[in-house]
Design an enzyme around this catalytic site. Structure first.
Site, PDB file in Angstrom:
ATOM      1  N   ILE A  72       0.844  -1.196   0.000  1.00 26.59           N
ATOM      2  CA  ILE A  72       0.000   0.000   0.000  1.00 26.59           C
ATOM      3  C   ILE A  72       0.877   1.243   0.000  1.00 26.59           C
ATOM      4  O   ILE A  72       0.622   2.215  -0.700  1.00 26.59           O
ATOM      5  CB  ILE A  72      -0.932   0.010   1.230  1.00 26.59           C
ATOM      6  CG1 ILE A  72      -1.859  -1.202   1.206  1.00 26.59           C
ATOM      7  CG2 ILE A  72      -1.735   1.306   1.290  1.00 26.59           C
ATOM      8  CD1 ILE A  72      -2.660  -1.367   2.481  1.00 26.59           C
ATOM      9  N   GLU A 124      10.777   4.172   7.328  1.00 29.77           N
ATOM     10  CA  GLU A 124      10.599   3.464   8.589  1.00 29.77           C
ATOM     11  C   GLU A 124       9.894   2.130   8.409  1.00 29.77           C
ATOM     12  O   GLU A 124      10.220   1.156   9.096  1.00 29.77           O
ATOM     13  CB  GLU A 124       9.786   4.318   9.572  1.00 29.77           C
ATOM     14  CG  GLU A 124      10.464   5.601  10.007  1.00 29.77           C
ATOM     15  CD  GLU A 124       9.568   6.425  10.916  1.00 29.77           C
ATOM     16  OE1 GLU A 124       8.496   5.922  11.300  1.00 29.77           O
ATOM     17  OE2 GLU A 124       9.942   7.551  11.238  1.00 29.77           O
ATOM     18  N   ALA A 125       8.904   2.075   7.512  1.00 27.98           N
ATOM     19  CA  ALA A 125       8.074   0.878   7.411  1.00 27.98           C
ATOM     20  C   ALA A 125       7.414   0.795   6.045  1.00 27.98           C
ATOM     21  O   ALA A 125       7.251   1.805   5.354  1.00 27.98           O
ATOM     22  CB  ALA A 125       7.003   0.895   8.501  1.00 27.98           C
ATOM     23  N   ASN A 126       7.043  -0.412   5.679  1.00 29.63           N
ATOM     24  CA  ASN A 126       6.196  -0.660   4.523  1.00 29.63           C
ATOM     25  C   ASN A 126       4.853  -1.180   5.003  1.00 29.63           C
ATOM     26  O   ASN A 126       4.785  -1.892   6.011  1.00 29.63           O
ATOM     27  CB  ASN A 126       6.827  -1.690   3.588  1.00 29.63           C
ATOM     28  CG  ASN A 126       7.981  -1.124   2.775  1.00 29.63           C
ATOM     29  OD1 ASN A 126       8.385   0.014   2.975  1.00 29.63           O
ATOM     30  ND2 ASN A 126       8.509  -1.922   1.877  1.00 29.63           N
ATOM     31  N   LYS A 149       1.738  -3.698   8.698  1.00 23.42           N
ATOM     32  CA  LYS A 149       2.791  -2.683   8.723  1.00 23.42           C
ATOM     33  C   LYS A 149       4.075  -3.337   9.217  1.00 23.42           C
ATOM     34  O   LYS A 149       4.142  -3.825  10.353  1.00 23.42           O
ATOM     35  CB  LYS A 149       2.386  -1.522   9.640  1.00 23.42           C
ATOM     36  CG  LYS A 149       3.277  -0.291   9.554  1.00 23.42           C
ATOM     37  CD  LYS A 149       2.663   0.847  10.354  1.00 23.42           C
ATOM     38  CE  LYS A 149       3.414   2.157  10.175  1.00 23.42           C
ATOM     39  NZ  LYS A 149       2.762   3.279  10.923  1.00 23.42           N
ATOM     40  N   VAL A 200      -8.373   0.916   6.653  1.00 28.67           N
ATOM     41  CA  VAL A 200      -9.439   1.910   6.494  1.00 28.67           C
ATOM     42  C   VAL A 200      -9.503   2.318   5.036  1.00 28.67           C
ATOM     43  O   VAL A 200      -8.649   3.057   4.541  1.00 28.67           O
ATOM     44  CB  VAL A 200      -9.186   3.151   7.381  1.00 28.67           C
ATOM     45  CG1 VAL A 200     -10.330   4.161   7.219  1.00 28.67           C
ATOM     46  CG2 VAL A 200      -9.042   2.744   8.835  1.00 28.67           C
ATOM     47  N   ASP A 224       2.172  14.492  16.537  1.00 27.16           N
ATOM     48  CA  ASP A 224       2.465  14.815  15.132  1.00 27.16           C
ATOM     49  C   ASP A 224       1.161  15.026  14.369  1.00 27.16           C
ATOM     50  O   ASP A 224       1.051  14.669  13.202  1.00 27.16           O
ATOM     51  CB  ASP A 224       3.279  13.694  14.489  1.00 27.16           C
ATOM     52  CG  ASP A 224       3.848  14.081  13.121  1.00 27.16           C
ATOM     53  OD1 ASP A 224       4.132  15.275  12.908  1.00 27.16           O
ATOM     54  OD2 ASP A 224       4.005  13.190  12.267  1.00 27.16           O
ATOM     55  N   ASP A 259      -1.438   7.166  12.412  1.00 27.74           N
ATOM     56  CA  ASP A 259      -0.021   7.374  12.747  1.00 27.74           C
ATOM     57  C   ASP A 259       0.163   7.752  14.216  1.00 27.74           C
ATOM     58  O   ASP A 259       0.626   8.844  14.540  1.00 27.74           O
ATOM     59  CB  ASP A 259       0.604   8.438  11.843  1.00 27.74           C
ATOM     60  CG  ASP A 259       0.644   8.023  10.389  1.00 27.74           C
ATOM     61  OD1 ASP A 259       0.573   6.808  10.122  1.00 27.74           O
ATOM     62  OD2 ASP A 259       0.735   8.896   9.517  1.00 27.74           O
TER      63      ASP A 259
END
Length: 287
Positions: A85, A90-92, A107, A177, A218, A235
């Site tokens: 997605i 930091e992440a996929n 994630k 979502v 954030d 997030d």
């Protein structure tokens, strides 16, 4: 207040001072699976490695990450993997089929995350992670467990966030979502038809987070999404408890970002008014 943006009711939440739970960052079953490396694990690893959507990730998926995926599949949280997605430093995030046939997001955080120092800054001072070491791997694992815990607490407080489903080592499974073909849009990407209502929902969610002992840290129009008329906060990995030494600075920054966005939508709102509303827990009608 109108329910146009999906504001949900909530039971009374615990006061901020009651939220001091420690979060375990020790070895998980995934680490033990990776060390054991039996035939079934090796077969699973080969299938994932050969899958098109994971081929580019072979250099960042270590054995323990494969172990985490293997454990999540074995526990029934993941039935089948889809494509990516989003990809980031930091992440996929990958689309997947959940254990009950629902679409979920998986994630996967990189252990060698480039944002390690920033992660460490958010963890330091959080009472849930006292004694966390400087080991990069342990910091990333703590960050993932922190995101899962924050999502759980936000949801208990009545804040619409992606529902957390499972966490294993550096892998987080949560509600997707909006489907990939019909993805949810960030608040920054849409034309807000009723800014006043949207603002009331956002500030109420901020107060509910604060009442539950959390500050997002954030929050902006880029960490809020709209899908099917529902406003969702995303997030929450960096969210800190109100006991964090920098929590009020983070909250002030959130208030500045949110108030600035809605001023651009034509509302007469100020940073200080929003900050006062969020921190006025006594005025919370749900309490």
């Amino acid at each position: 207040m109108t329910d146009e943006f999906g504001l949900v009711d909530t039971d009374v939440t615990a006061p901020p001072g009651d939220e001091w739970e420690q979060i375990d960052v020790s070895d998980t079953e995934a680490d033990r699976i990776a060390r054991k490396r039996d035939r079934e694990f090796e077969q699973f690893r080969e299938r994932i490695t050969d899958a098109d959507q994971f081929k580019v990730e072979q250099s960042v998926f270590d054995d323990a990450t494969f172990g985490a995926l293997y454990k999540l599949v074995g526990d029934g949280h993941i039935e089948a993997f889809g494509g990516p997605i989003s990809t980031g430093k930091e992440a996929n995030v990958y689309e997947a089929l959940g254990g009950e046939g629902e679409e979920v997001a998986v994630k996967v955080y990189r252990i060698n995350a480039s944002a390690f120092k920033q992660m460490r800054d958010y963890l330091e001072g959080d009472p849930r992670f006292e004694g966390i070491s400087n080991d990069k791997g342990q910091v990333v694992l703590a960050w993932v467990r922190k995101e899962y815990a924050n999502l759980e607490r936000a949801q208990r407080a009545g804040v619409r966030v992606p529902t957390p489903i499972a966490v294993e080592r550096n892998v987080l499974v949560m509600e997707l979502v909006g489907l990939v073909d019909d993805r949810a849009r960030r608040l920054a990407e849409v034309e807000v038809e009723n800014p006043q209502t949207a603002y009331e929902v956002v500030r109420e969610y901020m107060r509910r987070l604060y009442s539950a002992g959390l500050v997002h840290g954030d929050l902006s129009e880029y960490n809020m999404i709209i899908h099917d008329g529902e406003l969702v906060i995303i997030d929450l990995g960096q969210a800190v408890t109100v006991h964090h030494p920098n929590s009020d600075d983070f909250l002030q920054r959130d208030c500045t970002n949110v108030a600035s966005f809605f001023r651009r939508q034509g509302l007469e709102v100020t940073d200080d008014e929003l900050h006062g509303f969020v921190t006025d827990v006594e005025a919370d009608p749900s309490r």
